[in-house]
Design a protein around this motif. Structure first.
Motif, PDB file in Angstrom:
ATOM      1  N   ALA A 193       0.811  -1.213   0.000  1.00  0.00           N
ATOM      2  CA  ALA A 193       0.000   0.000   0.000  1.00  0.00           C
ATOM      3  C   ALA A 193       0.848   1.268   0.000  1.00  0.00           C
ATOM      4  N   ASP A 194       2.155   1.158   0.198  1.00  0.00           N
ATOM      5  CA  ASP A 194       3.042   2.314   0.275  1.00  0.00           C
ATOM      6  C   ASP A 194       3.709   2.563  -1.081  1.00  0.00           C
ATOM      7  N   PRO A 195       3.281   3.601  -1.817  1.00  0.00           N
ATOM      8  CA  PRO A 195       3.860   3.848  -3.138  1.00  0.00           C
ATOM      9  C   PRO A 195       5.355   4.169  -3.092  1.00  0.00           C
ATOM     10  N   ASP A 196       5.825   4.761  -1.992  1.00  0.00           N
ATOM     11  CA  ASP A 196       7.257   5.051  -1.878  1.00  0.00           C
ATOM     12  C   ASP A 196       8.068   3.763  -1.797  1.00  0.00           C
ATOM     13  N   ALA A 197       7.569   2.775  -1.066  1.00  0.00           N
ATOM     14  CA  ALA A 197       8.259   1.486  -0.968  1.00  0.00           C
ATOM     15  C   ALA A 197       8.290   0.797  -2.332  1.00  0.00           C
ATOM     16  N   VAL A 198       7.197   0.907  -3.075  1.00  0.00           N
ATOM     17  CA  VAL A 198       7.138   0.324  -4.414  1.00  0.00           C
ATOM     18  C   VAL A 198       8.154   1.009  -5.330  1.00  0.00           C
ATOM     19  N   ASP A 199       8.186   2.339  -5.290  1.00  0.00           N
ATOM     20  CA  ASP A 199       9.139   3.078  -6.126  1.00  0.00           C
ATOM     21  C   ASP A 199      10.578   2.727  -5.762  1.00  0.00           C
ATOM     22  N   ASP A 200      10.857   2.616  -4.467  1.00  0.00           N
ATOM     23  CA  ASP A 200      12.202   2.236  -4.028  1.00  0.00           C
ATOM     24  C   ASP A 200      12.566   0.843  -4.534  1.00  0.00           C
ATOM     25  N   ALA A 201      11.607  -0.085  -4.474  1.00  0.00           N
ATOM     26  CA  ALA A 201      11.867  -1.450  -4.939  1.00  0.00           C
ATOM     27  C   ALA A 201      12.146  -1.465  -6.438  1.00  0.00           C
ATOM     28  N   ILE A 202      11.412  -0.666  -7.196  1.00  0.00           N
ATOM     29  CA  ILE A 202      11.647  -0.591  -8.647  1.00  0.00           C
ATOM     30  C   ILE A 202      13.053  -0.045  -8.922  1.00  0.00           C
TER      31      ILE A 202
END
Length: 190
Positions: free
Chosen positions: A55-64
Motif C-alpha cells: 500500500a506504500d507507493p514510496d516502498a514500491v518506487d524504491d523497490a523498482i
C-alpha cells in the motif's frame, strides 16, 4: 604490450524491438540505452504488481529503483531465457527486504536477489506448482482480499506485521483473513 590484452565485445545498438535477452546482454556490456529500454518495457507492470502487494507507493518506487540498479550490477550473471521472471524475482525480494528494514538479506543464500545460478531453486519449483496446480486453481477462486493475504504471508513469506504494512490493513485483519482463506482452501482442496 597493451595493459589489457582482451577487447570488450561490441554490443549492437538496441532498439525498442530488441528482445529482453538482447537487452540484458547489452546491459551486461554497460549499455545505458539498453537499461533505459528494459526499464521502459518492464517498470510499469512491475509497479502494478508490486502495488497490489504494498500500500506504500514510496516502498514500491524504491523497490523498482533497487531492482534496476541490481540489473545494472548483475546482468552479466543472467543465464536464462526469461528476463521478465528474473526481474520479478528481484523486484519482489527488494520490496520485501525494504519492508523488513535496511541491510536485510535472504536467509540461507548469502547472495543478493538475482545473483544465483540459472538452475531453478526449490522455491521456484514449488511456486510453479502452486501457480499451475490444484492449489493455483483454488487460489484464483478466493476473493481478492483473501488471496492478497495468502500471497503476502505464504508465498512471499511475510510476517503478519509485515503483511499488514504491505497491504495497509491492521494485523488482526491479516490474521482473520488468513484463517478464512486457509479454511476455504481446505474446502476447495478436499
Amino acid at each position: 604490450m597493451r595493459p589489457f590484452p582482451f577487447r570488450r565485445r561490441a554490443v549492437s545498438d538496441v532498439t525498442a524491438d530488441s528482445t529482453d535477452v538482447e537487452l540484458v546482454t547489452a546491459v551486461a556490456a554497460q549499455s545505458t540505452a539498453a537499461l533505459r529500454v528494459l526499464h521502459q518495457r518492464h517498470a510499469p507492470w512491475l509497479r502494478a504488481r508490486l502495488a497490489r502487494r504494498c500500500a506504500d507507493p514510496d516502498a514500491v518506487d524504491d523497490a523498482i529503483q533497487e531492482t534496476f540498479l541490481a540489473v545494472w550490477r548483475s546482468a552479466g550473471r543472467f543465464r536464462g531465457d526469461n528476463p521478465a521472471g528474473w526481474l520479478w524475482t528481484i523486484a519482489i525480494r527488494r520490496l520485501i527486504s525494504a519492508l523488513r528494514g535496511r541491510g536485510s538479506r535472504w536467509i540461507g543464500s548469502g547472495l543478493e536477489p538475482g545473483d544465483g545460478s540459472p538452475v531453478a531453486s526449490a522455491e521456484d519449483v514449488v511456486l510453479l506448482g502452486v501457480r499451475h496446480g490444484d492449489l493455483g486453481s483454488a487460489l484464483t477462486r478466493l476473493s481478492p482480499e483473501l488471496r492478497a493475504v495468502i500471497e503476502a504471508t505464504v508465498l512471499d513469506g511475510l510476517t503478519t506485521k509485515e503483511a499488514a504494512g504491505l497491504l495497509g490493513i491492521p494485523e488482526g485483519t491479516v490474521k482473520t483473513r488468513a484463517m478464512r482463506a486457509r479454511a476455504r482452501l481446505r474446502e476447495e482442496l478436499s
